[in-house]
Motif scaffolding. Structure first.
Motif, PDB file in Angstrom:
ATOM      1  N   ILE A   3       0.849  -1.195   0.000  1.00 35.42           N
ATOM      2  CA  ILE A   3       0.000   0.000   0.000  1.00 35.42           C
ATOM      3  C   ILE A   3       0.880   1.238   0.000  1.00 35.42           C
ATOM      4  N   LEU A   4       0.429   2.283  -0.679  1.00 40.12           N
ATOM      5  CA  LEU A   4       1.125   3.570  -0.671  1.00 40.12           C
ATOM      6  C   LEU A   4       0.257   4.626  -0.001  1.00 40.12           C
ATOM      7  N   ILE A   5       0.831   5.331   0.968  1.00 35.24           N
ATOM      8  CA  ILE A   5       0.212   6.536   1.516  1.00 35.24           C
ATOM      9  C   ILE A   5       0.851   7.703   0.782  1.00 35.24           C
ATOM     10  N   SER A   6       0.092   8.381  -0.066  1.00 33.26           N
ATOM     11  CA  SER A   6       0.667   9.456  -0.883  1.00 33.26           C
ATOM     12  C   SER A   6       0.628  10.787  -0.144  1.00 33.26           C
ATOM     13  N   SER A   7       1.547  11.678  -0.535  1.00 38.92           N
ATOM     14  CA  SER A   7       1.676  12.994   0.123  1.00 38.92           C
ATOM     15  C   SER A   7       1.686  12.808   1.640  1.00 38.92           C
ATOM     16  N   ALA A   8       2.538  11.901   2.091  1.00 36.36           N
ATOM     17  CA  ALA A   8       2.465  11.409   3.468  1.00 36.36           C
ATOM     18  C   ALA A   8       2.760  12.474   4.518  1.00 36.36           C
ATOM     19  N   GLY A   9       3.733  13.329   4.280  1.00 35.01           N
ATOM     20  CA  GLY A   9       4.013  14.419   5.199  1.00 35.01           C
ATOM     21  C   GLY A   9       4.152  13.986   6.645  1.00 35.01           C
ATOM     22  N   ARG A  10       3.210  14.465   7.488  1.00 38.42           N
ATOM     23  CA  ARG A  10       3.249  14.183   8.931  1.00 38.42           C
ATOM     24  C   ARG A  10       2.300  13.063   9.353  1.00 38.42           C
ATOM     25  N   ASP A  35       6.388  11.387  -0.952  1.00 35.97           N
ATOM     26  CA  ASP A  35       6.329  12.820  -0.646  1.00 35.97           C
ATOM     27  C   ASP A  35       7.295  13.537  -1.578  1.00 35.97           C
ATOM     28  N   ALA A  36       7.081  14.832  -1.752  1.00 34.83           N
ATOM     29  CA  ALA A  36       7.994  15.618  -2.574  1.00 34.83           C
ATOM     30  C   ALA A  36       9.340  15.815  -1.890  1.00 34.83           C
ATOM     31  N   ASP A  37       9.361  15.681  -0.558  1.00 38.41           N
ATOM     32  CA  ASP A  37      10.605  15.790   0.206  1.00 38.41           C
ATOM     33  C   ASP A  37      10.598  14.714   1.284  1.00 38.41           C
ATOM     34  N   VAL A  53       8.461  11.878  -5.083  1.00 43.03           N
ATOM     35  CA  VAL A  53       7.664  12.151  -6.275  1.00 43.03           C
ATOM     36  C   VAL A  53       7.747  13.642  -6.591  1.00 43.03           C
ATOM     37  N   PRO A  54       7.542  14.013  -7.849  1.00 46.47           N
ATOM     38  CA  PRO A  54       7.519  15.440  -8.182  1.00 46.47           C
ATOM     39  C   PRO A  54       6.300  16.106  -7.546  1.00 46.47           C
ATOM     40  N   TYR A  55       6.288  17.430  -7.590  1.00 46.96           N
ATOM     41  CA  TYR A  55       5.091  18.138  -7.141  1.00 46.96           C
ATOM     42  C   TYR A  55       3.934  17.809  -8.086  1.00 46.96           C
ATOM     43  N   LEU A  56       2.731  17.922  -7.577  1.00 45.82           N
ATOM     44  CA  LEU A  56       1.551  17.565  -8.364  1.00 45.82           C
ATOM     45  C   LEU A  56       1.453  18.363  -9.660  1.00 45.82           C
ATOM     46  N   SER A  57       2.005  19.563  -9.663  1.00 47.84           N
ATOM     47  CA  SER A  57       1.957  20.417 -10.856  1.00 47.84           C
ATOM     48  C   SER A  57       2.936  19.978 -11.937  1.00 47.84           C
TER      49      SER A  57
END
Length: 322
Positions: A3-10, A35-37, A53-57
């Motif tokens: 499973i992937l948690i995208s834009s995981a951040g905090r 995450d982007a970072d 991953v790159p930014y969504l844009s």
């Protein structure tokens, strides 16, 4: 079964919840985070693996995402932030063609959720009251102003006096002038809803928001109140809705008035409280999407009057070079 948690951040607690539930059913399963970072993301650091991953844009966002998912045998994506929802919904077929299923509502429903005026129409079509929207020529004070596509309480204003209104409020076409629901009269609840793949409502957990920082709840309480039967009646089936949705409601202190505010078709930042109370949405997602099992209605499985008090913690990354 990864499973992937995208834009995981905090989202450390969310990653841990999926890890715990996945290991019970698939001991070799892994929960990845993107995450982007990622090196500076707490959730990425505690995941079974992570990637950048790159930014969504970025035009090659999906190319990178799909390649990373295939390289890591990831079959399921669980989104976490508003800005990625519509893109994932619009590219559902592309992802599925590559063996990846996004746990995301339909493009049509996500679009409604991303537009506050459209979600107000949705609520009204289900017999649910919403705060009145005023025109910018005729309005009543006090007034609450928010953008039609906002999130995390950004660009919101409480106007008590005419002098507080500026040209920005009148000229910005995205800002809505709304009836103010007084917190002295109403309690605010964020409700974690679970919809099965059949778009039927399976569970409702109202969380009373006691303290919020930067749009995310830090102190909250599970409360079994009239919102549970109300939502169960009014929103029993929502075409296009799947997985965890967070819906915000205001409940009057003394009468039966209920106002719906918005829906975010994703896991909210305060969901860990619902999980710890017994509303095991990660397990249900794994059962539905990996095992093909139907989820039964479960409106009374969670612990009532459970208080969550959050605090800051540390995650150490050894050998970091920047």
């Amino acid at each position: 079964m990864n499973i992937l948690i995208s834009s995981a951040g905090r989202r450390v607690s969310l990653v841990r919840a999926f890890q715990k539930e996945l290991k019970k059913l698939f001991p070799d399963g892994k929960v990845y985070a993107a995450d982007a970072d990622p090196v500076l993301s707490g959730a990425c650091q505690i995941a079974d693996g992570y990637f950048k991953v790159p930014y969504l844009s970025d035009s090659n966002y999906f190319e990178v995402l799909i390649q990373e998912c295939q390289d890591n045998d990831i079959q399921l994506i669980v989104p976490t932030i508003d800005t990625e929802l519509l893109m994932l919904a619009e590219n559902r077929e592309l992802l599925e063609e590559n063996g990846i299923t996004p746990v995301i509502a339909s493009k049509e429903f996500v679009s409604k959720c991303r537009d506050k005026r459209e979600i107000h129409k949705f609520f009204e079509s289900h017999g649910v009251s919403v705060a009145k929207e005023f025109s910018k020529k005729e309005y009543q004070l006090p007034l609450f102003i928010k953008p039609i596509d906002g999130s995390r309480s950004v660009d919101t204003f409480l106007i008590n006096d005419e002098s507080e209104l500026t040209d920005y409020h009148f000229e910005n076409e995205k800002l809505m002038f709304l009836e103010y629901l007084d917190h002295n009269e109403f309690n605010e609840f964020t409700c974690d809803l679970y919809y099965g793949r059949d778009h039927q409502l399976k569970c409702v957990v109202p969380r009373k928001r006691l303290e919020v920082r930067d749009g995310e709840v830090y102190k909250a309480l599970t409360v079994y109140n009239k919102l549970v039967p109300y939502i169960r009646e009014k929103l029993a089936k929502v075409e296009g809705a799947v997985g965890c949705l967070t819906a915000q409601f205001f409940l009057h202190n003394e009468n039966d008035k209920i106002y719906a505010i918005e829906i975010n078709p994703r896991f909210g930042g305060g969901y860990p409280l619902s999980y710890l109370s017994g509303a095991n949405y990660p397990k249900w997602i794994i059962k539905e999407y990996f095992l093909g099992e139907a989820i039964e209605e479960s409106f009374d499985i969670w612990e009532k009057d459970l208080l969550m008090i959050r605090y800051d913690d540390e995650i150490l990354v050894h050998g970091y070079k920047g």
